[in-house]
Design a protein around this motif. Sequence first.
Motif, short mmCIF file in Angstrom:
data_model
loop_
_atom_site.label_atom_id
_atom_site.label_comp_id
_atom_site.label_asym_id
_atom_site.label_seq_id
_atom_site.Cartn_x
_atom_site.Cartn_y
_atom_site.Cartn_z
N UNK A 54 0.74 -1.35 -0.03
CA UNK A 54 0.06 -0.08 0.02
C UNK A 54 0.84 1.27 0.10
N UNK A 55 2.05 1.10 0.55
CA UNK A 55 2.87 2.54 0.39
C UNK A 55 4.40 1.79 0.54
N UNK A 56 5.58 2.76 0.24
CA UNK A 56 6.76 2.06 0.37
C UNK A 56 7.34 1.72 1.67
N UNK A 57 6.64 2.01 2.68
CA UNK A 57 7.20 1.54 3.98
C UNK A 57 6.43 0.37 4.66
N UNK A 58 5.41 -0.10 3.88
CA UNK A 58 4.51 -1.10 4.68
C UNK A 58 5.32 -2.05 5.28
N UNK A 59 4.91 -2.57 6.44
CA UNK A 59 5.69 -3.54 7.27
C UNK A 59 5.79 -4.95 6.65
N UNK A 60 4.61 -5.58 6.55
CA UNK A 60 4.70 -7.01 5.91
C UNK A 60 4.57 -7.03 4.46
N UNK A 61 5.47 -8.12 3.85
CA UNK A 61 5.85 -8.16 2.76
C UNK A 61 5.36 -9.47 2.07
N UNK A 62 5.70 -10.34 2.66
CA UNK A 62 5.69 -11.92 2.20
C UNK A 62 6.06 -12.89 3.58
N UNK A 63 5.22 -13.72 3.63
CA UNK A 63 4.89 -14.64 4.81
C UNK A 63 5.97 -15.46 5.21
N UNK A 64 7.07 -15.62 4.27
CA UNK A 64 8.38 -16.62 4.83
C UNK A 64 9.15 -15.58 5.70
N UNK A 65 9.28 -14.16 5.37
CA UNK A 65 9.79 -13.18 6.14
C UNK A 65 9.09 -12.81 7.73
N UNK A 66 7.97 -12.69 7.54
CA UNK A 66 7.00 -12.23 8.74
C UNK A 66 5.55 -12.20 8.38
N UNK A 67 4.87 -12.38 9.38
CA UNK A 67 3.28 -12.50 9.29
C UNK A 67 2.76 -12.15 10.39
N UNK A 68 1.47 -11.50 10.22
CA UNK A 68 0.91 -10.95 11.55
C UNK A 68 0.45 -12.12 12.64
#
Length: 381
Positions: A54-68
């Motif tokens: 949604x913007x360039x600094x949104x926290x989550x990207x891909x679930x291998x890295x991190x997920x809520x």
Amino acid sequence: MKACYRLKMIRRAAKTMTTYAPSTMALHADATGTFSHEWDVAAPIGVTSTFERVNDEAGYVYSRSSAPTRSRCETVLAALETQGGVEAQALLYSSGLAAVHGALCALMSETPGAKRRLLIDGGYHGTHAVIASLNSAHVQLDVCGLSEPQPGDIVWLESPKNPTAELADVAAYASTDVIVDATLGPPPLQYPLTFGARLVVHSATKALAGHSDAVAGLVLCAADDPLASVLTKQREAFGAVPGSLETWLLLRSLRTLDLRVKRQTATAAAIVDWLRAGVPGVKAVLSAHGTDLAARQMPKGVGGTFAIELDDEAMARAFPRTLKLFKDATSLGGCESLAEWRRRYDDNVSPTLIRISVGLEDPDDLIADIQAALDKLRRTT
Ligand SMILES: *Cc1c(COP(=O)(O)O)cnc(C)c1O
């Protein structure tokens, strides 16, 4: 509402809530605006593998890295460990052995190419399989028995030890890099970071998940240890993350961890006391319950797992299936009591040894079950 997923905020949320007791933290460590953005009382299960930019600094990207859901579960786990007094970071893995692998790789990467001694004695057979696999892939771990550590050594302590239930004196090794596998003694029973451990490993499959329905692993370290970011980067690279359902089941189970662990510990202690008073057919009881080290390192009790040695091997082989309430199954820490002839999985274990994991049944019913099985076997074998 996408901004509520910011990882930075999650860390801050965990930091500001250290004043409650473990049972309260298990329910409220994640009860912040960061996670509870809906009206749900129970955490939602997040299944997405990817996140809209949604913007360039949104926290989550891909679930291998991190997920809520994973971050939420890790927030609770970190808060539970932080109860010991050292602010902790928690990282979940796809299994306990993936966590063992992650912990060793992170530590080895601090000394690239160096041959390091790894002091270890016995314990869970799978941990030795991980070490052997790493060495066959040219990681240089010189495996030695537990002895006086030298600078640069890695010390692997399983405490309590599976399946013999002995405790290791963590503080005695604190001068070097100590990894403690604390699977058999989850919080609130012990806080190895406060005794000088650098890393703490758990098979979350066991007491943390606690219902015999999820496979997962956990590594904890001090939040200000440089290993925290090494672990995070390497987990992303290796990709050994738990699935959505397992993560959610674990988070759900943590809500009752304190209650379960205390009950299992009390029941196991009652059974051990009864056995130690002398029960025909049982020649040894292996538990750290009542020892000086337990009083220092695990003042709330030594957990729900212990072992017994029966008079002979034939009796030991037959015992688990003669019990009615204990199931003849491997694993430990779940709500259901289990008993197993450990030699089936581990050649290094005495052929008369039975590992017992106490569940949430009534203690008197469990004692009566053990007594009845022993009586029956002494008549027939
Ligand atoms: C079960 C266990 C492991 C391995 O965990 P998994 O979740 O089965 O991979 C590691 N250490 C100890 C002490 C265990 O009991």
